[in-house]
Design a protein around this motif. Structure first.
Motif, mmCIF file in Angstrom:
data_model
loop_
_atom_site.group_PDB
_atom_site.id
_atom_site.type_symbol
_atom_site.label_atom_id
_atom_site.label_comp_id
_atom_site.label_asym_id
_atom_site.label_seq_id
_atom_site.Cartn_x
_atom_site.Cartn_y
_atom_site.Cartn_z
ATOM 1 N N MET A 157 -8.401 -1.605 -11.416
ATOM 2 C CA MET A 157 -7.511 -2.343 -11.384
ATOM 3 C C MET A 157 -5.946 -1.339 -10.569
ATOM 4 N N VAL A 158 -5.494 -2.167 -9.358
ATOM 5 C CA VAL A 158 -5.213 -1.909 -8.661
ATOM 6 C C VAL A 158 -3.691 -3.095 -9.083
ATOM 7 N N LEU A 159 -2.298 -2.981 -9.498
ATOM 8 C CA LEU A 159 -1.003 -3.672 -9.988
ATOM 9 C C LEU A 159 0.016 -2.670 -8.705
ATOM 10 N N VAL A 160 0.272 -4.267 -8.077
ATOM 11 C CA VAL A 160 1.559 -3.735 -7.256
ATOM 12 C C VAL A 160 2.989 -4.667 -7.891
ATOM 13 N N VAL A 161 3.891 -3.929 -7.736
ATOM 14 C CA VAL A 161 4.759 -4.877 -9.014
ATOM 15 C C VAL A 161 6.161 -4.743 -8.505
#
Length: 271
Positions: A264-268
């Motif tokens: 999982m890659v989370l970009v915030v």
């Protein structure tokens, strides 16, 4: 800073996650959790709250996790759901898209086995786009050009870009002798060399070793981004024991053969 073959200038290396630059924050999550399974189990309140808690630690109060379709669709966060109870919900999964415009305090989440995630942010306006960058939309098509059109004309030199977590070229092969896909693999490899030069792929050419990280960085520089504003990790999902790999899971003899999980890659956009 690091030099990537085929990419003019040097770019910045990301050595650990979570990583932040300005108001852009990126985290890469791997084993032991199967993150695709987590997204498919959001009806479970414990699973839902666990993912939301991770995003909140990064500065996001909402997560947009569209279904990847291996295309160039980039969804606006303003139309991500028709659910009138949006204010009561914090994780959205209804839309099919390979990219999203993410608002302040919002995260884009992608469950992936080997494909990269690319994030772009204008530090002046705060506009942020995150995309799923793979062979179909990043090489055969051009999702990056579509993403860049969301930004103001003339702003490329100030944009920040992050290329995160994917497979290296050594095991991302597209064999010219493959009985089913050989002709397409050869054409794809030759087109890349014709456009970017021989350094854009690894030898021997007949194995069609495509480096998605390299191609993304090259496209960004050609679009006008400064190499000093581009950040990328050198992690290889195929070998790195911390992460899942779809290619490795399909390869007999690999330590990851038969594994089913996804990262999982989370970009915030902290805003």
């Amino acid at each position: 800073m690091i030099h990537i073959p085929g990419v003019p200038g040097k770019i910045n290396e990301i050595k650990e996650y979570p990583f932040s630059i300005g108001n852009l924050v990126v985290n890469a999550l791997g084993k032991p959790t199967d993150w695709k399974g987590e997204l498919e189990n959001l009806h479970d309140q414990t699973t839902y709250n666990r993912l939301l808690s991770i995003a909140r630690e990064l500065g996001a109060t909402r997560i947009f996790c569209p279904y990847p379709v291996h295309g160039t669709t980039i969804s606006s966060s303003k139309i991500k759901t028709l659910d009138v109870s949006r204010t009561k919900r914090r994780i959205y999964r209804e839309v099919k898209a390979d990219g999203a415009e993410i608002d302040k305090e919002e995260a884009y989440g992608l469950a992936s086995g080997d494909c990269h995630t690319v994030a772009l942010q204008d530090p002046v306006t705060g506009k942020t786009i995150a995309i799923h960058f793979n062979r179909e939309n990043g090489v055969d098509d051009d999702i990056l050009s579509k993403a860049l059109r969301h930004f103001r004309k003339g702003s490329a030199e100030r944009l920040i870009a992050v290329i995160t977590l994917g497979i290296d070229s050594a095991h991302f092969k597209h064999d010219w002798e493959n009985h089913k896909h050989g002709k397409k693999n050869r054409r794809r490899t030759c087109e890349l060399i014709g456009k970017y030069g021989p350094e854009i792929v690894d030898w021997p050419l007949g194995e069609g070793k495509i480096d998605l990280r390299r191609i993304a960085a090259r496209k960004l520089v050609e679009a006008g981004l400064l190499p000093s504003n581009i950040y990328a990790d050198l992690f290889d999902t195929y070998f790195d024991p911390r992460f899942w790999s779809h290619r490795a899971s399909q390869t007999r003899g690999s330590a990851k053969f038969g594994e089913k999980g996804r990262n999982m890659v989370l970009v915030v956009n902290k805003g």
